[in-house]
Design a protein around this motif. Structure first.
Motif, short mmCIF file in Angstrom:
data_model
loop_
_atom_site.label_atom_id
_atom_site.label_comp_id
_atom_site.label_asym_id
_atom_site.label_seq_id
_atom_site.Cartn_x
_atom_site.Cartn_y
_atom_site.Cartn_z
N VAL A 85 0.83 -1.20 0.00
CA VAL A 85 0.00 0.00 0.00
C VAL A 85 0.87 1.26 0.00
CG1 VAL A 85 -0.25 0.31 2.50
CG2 VAL A 85 -2.13 0.93 0.99
N ALA A 86 2.06 1.20 0.60
CA ALA A 86 2.94 2.37 0.63
C ALA A 86 3.44 2.72 -0.77
CB ALA A 86 4.12 2.12 1.56
N GLU A 87 3.51 1.73 -1.66
CA GLU A 87 3.98 1.98 -3.03
C GLU A 87 2.92 2.62 -3.91
OE1 GLU A 87 5.08 -1.87 -4.35
OE2 GLU A 87 6.90 -1.99 -3.12
N LEU A 88 1.66 2.52 -3.52
CA LEU A 88 0.57 2.95 -4.40
C LEU A 88 0.61 4.43 -4.78
CD1 LEU A 88 -2.62 0.99 -3.28
CD2 LEU A 88 -1.40 0.87 -5.46
N PRO A 89 0.78 5.38 -3.82
CA PRO A 89 0.75 6.79 -4.22
C PRO A 89 1.74 7.13 -5.33
CG PRO A 89 0.62 6.62 -1.84
CD PRO A 89 0.90 5.24 -2.35
N GLY A 90 2.90 6.48 -5.33
CA GLY A 90 3.89 6.75 -6.36
C GLY A 90 3.55 6.14 -7.70
N ARG A 91 2.53 5.30 -7.75
CA ARG A 91 2.14 4.65 -9.00
C ARG A 91 0.89 5.26 -9.62
NH1 ARG A 91 2.31 -1.72 -8.12
NH2 ARG A 91 2.26 -1.62 -10.39
N GLU A 94 -0.25 5.28 -13.47
CA GLU A 94 0.30 4.12 -14.16
C GLU A 94 -0.73 2.99 -14.18
OE1 GLU A 94 3.81 2.95 -12.14
OE2 GLU A 94 4.81 4.87 -12.36
N GLY A 95 -0.80 2.28 -15.28
CA GLY A 95 -1.70 1.14 -15.34
C GLY A 95 -3.15 1.54 -15.11
N ALA A 96 -3.95 0.60 -14.64
CA ALA A 96 -5.37 0.84 -14.39
C ALA A 96 -5.62 0.89 -12.89
CB ALA A 96 -6.21 -0.25 -15.03
N VAL A 97 -6.44 1.85 -12.46
CA VAL A 97 -6.78 1.98 -11.05
C VAL A 97 -7.39 0.68 -10.54
CG1 VAL A 97 -8.22 3.19 -9.38
CG2 VAL A 97 -7.12 4.46 -11.25
N ARG A 98 -8.29 0.11 -11.32
CA ARG A 98 -8.97 -1.11 -10.91
C ARG A 98 -7.96 -2.23 -10.64
NH1 ARG A 98 -14.31 -2.27 -11.82
NH2 ARG A 98 -14.39 -0.45 -13.19
N GLU A 99 -6.96 -2.36 -11.50
CA GLU A 99 -5.96 -3.42 -11.33
C GLU A 99 -5.13 -3.20 -10.07
OE1 GLU A 99 -3.75 -3.48 -14.93
OE2 GLU A 99 -5.39 -4.32 -16.13
N HIS A 100 -4.77 -1.96 -9.80
CA HIS A 100 -3.99 -1.66 -8.59
C HIS A 100 -4.78 -2.04 -7.33
CE1 HIS A 100 -0.71 0.08 -10.66
NE2 HIS A 100 -1.30 1.22 -10.99
N LEU A 101 -6.06 -1.70 -7.31
CA LEU A 101 -6.88 -1.97 -6.13
C LEU A 101 -7.15 -3.46 -5.97
CD1 LEU A 101 -9.46 0.97 -6.25
CD2 LEU A 101 -7.29 0.82 -5.01
N GLY A 145 -4.81 2.67 5.57
CA GLY A 145 -5.86 3.55 5.04
C GLY A 145 -5.33 4.89 4.57
N VAL A 146 -4.34 5.41 5.27
CA VAL A 146 -3.76 6.71 4.90
C VAL A 146 -3.12 6.64 3.51
CG1 VAL A 146 -1.92 8.36 5.43
CG2 VAL A 146 -3.40 7.50 7.26
N HIS A 147 -2.29 5.63 3.28
CA HIS A 147 -1.61 5.51 1.99
C HIS A 147 -2.60 5.23 0.86
CE1 HIS A 147 2.35 5.93 3.58
NE2 HIS A 147 2.32 4.81 4.27
N LEU A 148 -3.60 4.40 1.14
CA LEU A 148 -4.58 4.10 0.11
C LEU A 148 -5.38 5.35 -0.25
CD1 LEU A 148 -6.02 2.20 -1.76
CD2 LEU A 148 -7.40 1.40 0.17
N ALA A 149 -5.74 6.16 0.76
CA ALA A 149 -6.45 7.40 0.50
C ALA A 149 -5.58 8.38 -0.30
CB ALA A 149 -6.89 8.05 1.82
N GLU A 150 -4.29 8.41 -0.01
CA GLU A 150 -3.36 9.27 -0.77
C GLU A 150 -3.33 8.85 -2.23
OE1 GLU A 150 0.33 8.86 1.22
OE2 GLU A 150 -0.16 10.25 2.85
N TYR A 151 -3.32 7.55 -2.45
CA TYR A 151 -3.31 7.05 -3.83
C TYR A 151 -4.59 7.43 -4.56
CZ TYR A 151 -4.03 3.86 -7.70
OH TYR A 151 -4.34 3.35 -8.93
N LEU A 152 -5.73 7.22 -3.93
CA LEU A 152 -7.01 7.55 -4.56
C LEU A 152 -7.12 9.05 -4.84
CD1 LEU A 152 -9.38 5.22 -2.51
CD2 LEU A 152 -8.65 4.93 -4.89
N ALA A 153 -6.62 9.86 -3.91
CA ALA A 153 -6.65 11.31 -4.11
C ALA A 153 -5.76 11.71 -5.28
CB ALA A 153 -6.21 12.03 -2.83
#
Length: 221
Positions: A85-91, A94-101, A145-153
């Motif tokens: 989850v910590a890697e998500l904001p930096g991605r 890239e790719g598809a949001v659905r695939e990342h989640l 949750g914090v990192h995932l919210a950062e990615y979605l934002a």
């Protein structure tokens, strides 16, 4: 566990473990087995050392106490949810949001499933819980949750996530769904009544949960 089994936990391509590194790995593997079957409160460092095939003195060369072993087991022997989850904001972008989640769900469910048996005893002991919480510092479970919210934002700013979506609420919904799914799998083991675990597989659960999260429940025009 045999030394061959211990080596399987090492990163791919890494040199075979020897000496102190091998002893440390065997201690973590032994602790993971005992924490999952006996529980944290009833597991002692003497038991862990016996299960690992080493002396208690050798165990203390690598770990300060039982609580530190518990933390290391969660970080090194459970699926790497925090890293994923910590890697998500930096991605973002890239790719598809659905695939990342979906990939995150496939890591989160096994992580929580494996963590439940070990964490049960910890949550039942206020003293151990306080000590564990103090050692985590800012790296507590809320960071998922914090990192995932950062990615979605970040994806929202790129226009790849609906502007009306609340990143923090969406993050909690997804993590909460994974948590509950894992709880049901642990609670019922292999005896879940028909219709309890739906969708039936983790893969289908990941696909459908992310679809509902991103598409919403409202009928389309």
């Amino acid at each position: 566990m045999t030394d061959e089994g211990v080596q399987q936990n090492a990163p791919e391509g890494a040199e075979p473990l020897t000496g102190g590194a091998l002893t440390r790995a065997r201690v973590l593997d032994a602790a993971a087995r005992l924490l999952a079957t006996v529980g944290l409160t009833r597991t002692t460092t003497k038991q862990i050392a016996r299960e690992a095939g080493c002396s208690e003195a050798a165990l203390y060369k690598h770990f300060r106490d039982k609580e530190e072993i518990f933390v290391r087991v969660l970080r090194e022997r459970a699926p790497r949810l925090a890293d994923a989850v910590a890697e998500l904001p930096g991605r973002a972008g890239e790719g598809a949001v659905r695939e990342h989640l979906e990939a995150l769900v496939r890591v989160a469910v096994p992580f929580y499933r494996r963590s439940f048996p070990m964490a049960g005893s910890l949550l039942a002991s206020p003293e151990l819980l306080a000590a564990h919480r103090g050692k985590l510092g800012d790296a507590g479970p809320h960071q998922v949750g914090v990192h995932l919210a950062e990615y979605l934002a970040a994806e929202q700013r790129l226009g790849r996530v609906p502007a009306a979506l609340d990143p923090h609420a969406a993050a909690l919904l997804l993590i909460g769904a994974c948590f509950h799914r894992a709880f049901l799998e642990v609670f019922y083991a292999d005896e879940a009544p028909p219709g309890v675990l739906l969708p039936p597989t983790t893969e289908e659960f990941a696909t459908e949960t992310v679809r509902v999260l991103l598409d919403g429940l409202a009928p389309r025009a």
